[in-house]
Design a protein around this motif. Structure first.
Motif, PDB file in Angstrom:
ATOM      1  N   GLU A  56       0.873  -1.073  -0.021  1.00  0.00           N
ATOM      2  CA  GLU A  56      -0.097  -0.067   0.018  1.00  0.00           C
ATOM      3  C   GLU A  56       0.856   1.180   0.058  1.00  0.00           C
ATOM      4  O   GLU A  56       1.802   1.496   0.865  1.00  0.00           O
ATOM      5  CB  GLU A  56      -0.980  -0.036   1.067  1.00  0.00           C
ATOM      6  N   ILE A  57       0.564   2.178  -0.871  1.00  0.00           N
ATOM      7  CA  ILE A  57       1.267   3.470  -1.111  1.00  0.00           C
ATOM      8  C   ILE A  57       0.347   4.551  -0.819  1.00  0.00           C
ATOM      9  O   ILE A  57      -0.734   4.173  -0.959  1.00  0.00           O
ATOM     10  CB  ILE A  57       2.058   3.543  -2.468  1.00  0.00           C
ATOM     11  N   GLY A  58       0.694   5.718  -0.863  1.00  0.00           N
ATOM     12  CA  GLY A  58       0.007   6.915  -0.326  1.00  0.00           C
ATOM     13  C   GLY A  58       0.379   7.799   0.450  1.00  0.00           C
ATOM     14  O   GLY A  58       1.629   8.377   0.393  1.00  0.00           O
ATOM     15  N   LEU A  59      -0.550   8.552   0.935  1.00  0.00           N
ATOM     16  CA  LEU A  59      -0.450   9.727   1.922  1.00  0.00           C
ATOM     17  C   LEU A  59      -1.143   9.822   3.320  1.00  0.00           C
ATOM     18  O   LEU A  59      -2.141   9.085   3.456  1.00  0.00           O
ATOM     19  CB  LEU A  59      -0.772  11.047   1.202  1.00  0.00           C
ATOM     20  N   LEU A  85      -3.998   2.340  -2.836  1.00  0.00           N
ATOM     21  CA  LEU A  85      -3.642   3.597  -2.127  1.00  0.00           C
ATOM     22  C   LEU A  85      -4.217   3.530  -0.440  1.00  0.00           C
ATOM     23  O   LEU A  85      -5.389   3.114  -0.331  1.00  0.00           O
ATOM     24  CB  LEU A  85      -4.075   4.813  -2.780  1.00  0.00           C
ATOM     25  N   HIS A  86      -3.464   3.706   0.343  1.00  0.00           N
ATOM     26  CA  HIS A  86      -3.617   4.197   1.764  1.00  0.00           C
ATOM     27  C   HIS A  86      -3.709   5.772   1.867  1.00  0.00           C
ATOM     28  O   HIS A  86      -2.587   6.339   1.566  1.00  0.00           O
ATOM     29  CB  HIS A  86      -2.649   3.527   2.731  1.00  0.00           C
ATOM     30  N   VAL A  87      -4.639   6.218   2.069  1.00  0.00           N
ATOM     31  CA  VAL A  87      -5.024   7.635   2.253  1.00  0.00           C
ATOM     32  C   VAL A  87      -5.796   8.030   3.463  1.00  0.00           C
ATOM     33  O   VAL A  87      -6.836   7.444   3.725  1.00  0.00           O
ATOM     34  CB  VAL A  87      -5.724   8.362   1.064  1.00  0.00           C
ATOM     35  N   ARG A  88      -5.138   8.704   4.405  1.00  0.00           N
ATOM     36  CA  ARG A  88      -5.524   9.065   5.782  1.00  0.00           C
ATOM     37  C   ARG A  88      -5.355  10.641   5.952  1.00  0.00           C
ATOM     38  O   ARG A  88      -4.153  11.186   6.099  1.00  0.00           O
ATOM     39  CB  ARG A  88      -4.948   8.139   6.921  1.00  0.00           C
ATOM     40  N   ASP A  89      -6.416  11.197   5.982  1.00  0.00           N
ATOM     41  CA  ASP A  89      -6.520  12.800   6.299  1.00  0.00           C
ATOM     42  C   ASP A  89      -5.797  13.471   4.995  1.00  0.00           C
ATOM     43  O   ASP A  89      -5.257  14.440   5.529  1.00  0.00           O
ATOM     44  CB  ASP A  89      -5.912  13.224   7.752  1.00  0.00           C
ATOM     45  N   ALA A  90      -5.851  12.971   3.924  1.00  0.00           N
ATOM     46  CA  ALA A  90      -4.924  13.675   2.965  1.00  0.00           C
ATOM     47  C   ALA A  90      -5.626  13.342   1.482  1.00  0.00           C
ATOM     48  O   ALA A  90      -4.926  13.318   0.607  1.00  0.00           O
ATOM     49  CB  ALA A  90      -3.621  12.748   2.854  1.00  0.00           C
ATOM     50  N   TYR A  91      -6.912  13.214   1.405  1.00  0.00           N
ATOM     51  CA  TYR A  91      -7.655  13.054  -0.001  1.00  0.00           C
ATOM     52  C   TYR A  91      -7.294  13.940  -0.846  1.00  0.00           C
ATOM     53  O   TYR A  91      -7.227  14.053  -2.153  1.00  0.00           O
ATOM     54  CB  TYR A  91      -9.087  12.647   0.593  1.00  0.00           C
ATOM     55  N   LEU A 133      -5.767  13.662  -4.645  1.00  0.00           N
ATOM     56  CA  LEU A 133      -6.453  14.235  -5.678  1.00  0.00           C
ATOM     57  C   LEU A 133      -5.298  14.708  -6.328  1.00  0.00           C
ATOM     58  O   LEU A 133      -5.123  14.736  -7.753  1.00  0.00           O
ATOM     59  CB  LEU A 133      -7.508  15.003  -5.448  1.00  0.00           C
ATOM     60  N   SER A 134      -4.742  15.810  -5.912  1.00  0.00           N
ATOM     61  CA  SER A 134      -3.417  16.714  -6.489  1.00  0.00           C
ATOM     62  C   SER A 134      -2.478  15.774  -7.394  1.00  0.00           C
ATOM     63  O   SER A 134      -2.107  16.038  -8.251  1.00  0.00           O
ATOM     64  CB  SER A 134      -3.054  17.710  -5.652  1.00  0.00           C
ATOM     65  N   VAL A 135      -1.767  14.720  -6.549  1.00  0.00           N
ATOM     66  CA  VAL A 135      -1.069  13.927  -6.931  1.00  0.00           C
ATOM     67  C   VAL A 135      -1.479  13.155  -8.224  1.00  0.00           C
ATOM     68  O   VAL A 135      -0.843  13.047  -9.323  1.00  0.00           O
ATOM     69  CB  VAL A 135      -0.520  12.932  -6.017  1.00  0.00           C
ATOM     70  N   LEU A 136      -2.569  12.663  -8.067  1.00  0.00           N
ATOM     71  CA  LEU A 136      -3.342  12.055  -9.246  1.00  0.00           C
ATOM     72  C   LEU A 136      -3.413  12.764 -10.432  1.00  0.00           C
ATOM     73  O   LEU A 136      -3.057  12.406 -11.452  1.00  0.00           O
ATOM     74  CB  LEU A 136      -4.839  11.400  -8.940  1.00  0.00           C
ATOM     75  N   LYS A 137      -3.932  14.103 -10.082  1.00  0.00           N
ATOM     76  CA  LYS A 137      -4.018  15.103 -11.398  1.00  0.00           C
ATOM     77  C   LYS A 137      -2.357  15.193 -11.840  1.00  0.00           C
ATOM     78  O   LYS A 137      -2.338  15.129 -13.161  1.00  0.00           O
ATOM     79  CB  LYS A 137      -4.436  16.453 -10.750  1.00  0.00           C
ATOM     80  N   ASN A 138      -1.422  15.619 -11.084  1.00  0.00           N
ATOM     81  CA  ASN A 138      -0.141  15.763 -11.514  1.00  0.00           C
ATOM     82  C   ASN A 138       0.398  14.493 -12.430  1.00  0.00           C
ATOM     83  O   ASN A 138       1.104  14.577 -13.301  1.00  0.00           O
ATOM     84  CB  ASN A 138       0.968  15.995 -10.446  1.00  0.00           C
ATOM     85  N   MET A 139       0.232  13.244 -11.849  1.00  0.00           N
ATOM     86  CA  MET A 139       0.673  11.946 -12.370  1.00  0.00           C
ATOM     87  C   MET A 139      -0.401  11.293 -13.463  1.00  0.00           C
ATOM     88  O   MET A 139       0.110  10.213 -13.707  1.00  0.00           O
ATOM     89  CB  MET A 139       0.901  11.018 -11.214  1.00  0.00           C
ATOM     90  N   HIS A 140      -1.325  12.208 -13.761  1.00  0.00           N
ATOM     91  CA  HIS A 140      -2.172  11.668 -14.615  1.00  0.00           C
ATOM     92  C   HIS A 140      -1.932  10.591 -15.870  1.00  0.00           C
ATOM     93  O   HIS A 140      -2.334   9.534 -16.102  1.00  0.00           O
ATOM     94  CB  HIS A 140      -3.226  12.527 -15.348  1.00  0.00           C
ATOM     95  N   ALA A 141      -0.422  11.118 -16.586  1.00  0.00           N
ATOM     96  CA  ALA A 141       0.053  10.110 -17.646  1.00  0.00           C
ATOM     97  C   ALA A 141       0.618   8.791 -16.991  1.00  0.00           C
ATOM     98  O   ALA A 141       0.751   8.131 -17.959  1.00  0.00           O
ATOM     99  CB  ALA A 141       1.205  11.098 -18.312  1.00  0.00           C
ATOM    100  N   HIS A 142       0.646   8.725 -15.747  1.00  0.00           N
ATOM    101  CA  HIS A 142       1.354   7.415 -15.534  1.00  0.00           C
ATOM    102  C   HIS A 142       0.377   6.349 -14.616  1.00  0.00           C
ATOM    103  O   HIS A 142       0.518   5.637 -13.881  1.00  0.00           O
ATOM    104  CB  HIS A 142       2.465   7.896 -14.334  1.00  0.00           C
ATOM    105  N   LEU A 143      -0.965   6.810 -14.893  1.00  0.00           N
ATOM    106  CA  LEU A 143      -1.975   5.980 -14.173  1.00  0.00           C
ATOM    107  C   LEU A 143      -2.630   5.337 -15.171  1.00  0.00           C
ATOM    108  O   LEU A 143      -3.835   5.632 -15.869  1.00  0.00           O
ATOM    109  CB  LEU A 143      -2.879   7.149 -13.641  1.00  0.00           C
ATOM    110  N   ASN A 144      -2.044   4.068 -15.653  1.00  0.00           N
ATOM    111  CA  ASN A 144      -2.643   3.250 -16.841  1.00  0.00           C
ATOM    112  C   ASN A 144      -2.819   1.835 -16.561  1.00  0.00           C
ATOM    113  O   ASN A 144      -3.784   1.260 -17.129  1.00  0.00           O
ATOM    114  CB  ASN A 144      -1.562   3.277 -17.707  1.00  0.00           C
TER     115      ASN A 144
END
Ligand code: ZN
Length: 257
Positions: free
Chosen positions: A91-94, A127-133, A137-148
């Motif tokens: 699990e990765i995330g914030l 993804l592990h996300v706690r108090d950081a949704y 979302l910002s990371v997913l937006k920035n990394m959009h090209a790598h989310l395949n």
């Protein structure tokens, strides 16, 4: 049968009984589980368990452990991913919950590096996300090209409104024992999740469902989570099992079969 999409049989509390747990799967209507890593050591252990007991594994470093995320570790994950039992990076995330967690910037950097790794390996991310949704979302937006290759929000604990934002990234959502807690108030969130994007999990040994809170969680208690979802959505338990089983296979088993 049910697939537990996030179980830590690699945790020291469950490790000594991992064989017994898997032997009890059939009696508890469980088809298989995905053993989630939280650092390199637990990822390696998870892959070994998955190979030994014919289960599946996620490999990756949890946001609280990211100090270990170096190019050396990323290279080791690449090696580990050669196992046919590895079905994703996680699990990765914030996690901003505890004050002494690593600084936000460092968490984001390690998160992005592991997203790149997943993209290179063509694996989905859990993804592990706690108090950081919001930052997630910002990371997913920035990394959009790598989310395949697919995104799962493990143990989703965000709001109903946030689901609409994450739907733009075609995210999957896994629900666990927390939805059964007496003060959970999660019915609206459960209803908001697109049914073809819903998974179930235990996150065992954590988050034991009601009425077993206080005990060590095990995959068998996933039945309580499934029953809660069925009650909220006014569907048969079997229907929820079929749908979540299919969704888990679509997300995680499509490449490896
Ligand atoms: Zn976990």
């Amino acid at each position: 049968m049910i697939i537990d999409s996030h179980a830590h049989l690699n945790d020291e509390r469950l490790l000594p009984i991992a064989g017994e747990i898997v032997a009890g799967f059939k009696a508890n209507n469980i088809e298989s589980c995905i053993i989630a890593g939280f650092d390199y050591k637990s990822s390696l252990l998870g892959v070994e368990l998955a190979e030994k007991y014919s289960q599946y594994a996620l490999i990756g470093t949890h946001p609280e452990e990211i100090k270990e995320v170096t190019n050396v570790i990323l290279g080791k994950y690449k090696e580990l991913a050669k196992s046919s039992r590895v079905v994703g990076i996680g699990e990765i995330g914030l996690d901003y919950y505890y004050e002494d967690n690593p600084p936000k910037e460092e968490q984001i950097e390690a998160f992005e590096k592991q997203i790149m790794l997943a993209d290179e390996l063509k694996l989905p991310i859990a993804l592990h996300v706690r108090d950081a949704y919001g930052d997630c979302l910002s990371v997913l937006k920035n990394m959009h090209a790598h989310l395949n290759s697919g995104i799962l929000l493990h143990c989703y604990s965000g709001s109903k409104e946030m689901i609409r934002e994450f739907n733009a990234f075609d995210c999957y959502y896994a629900l666990g024992g927390a939805i059964t807690f007496k003060n959970a108030k999660k019915d609206e969130v459960i209803k908001e999740i697109p049914i073809n994007r819903l998974l179930v999990e235990t996150d065992c040994p954590y988050l034991t469902p009601h009425p077993h809170r206080g005990e060590t969680n095990e995959p068998k208690y996933i039945n309580l989570t499934v029953e809660k979802i069925a009650a909220v959505l006014e569907k048969e338990k079997e229907e929820i099992i079929d749908i979540t089983n299919k969704n888990t296979k679509t997300l995680f088993f499509k490449i490896r079969g």
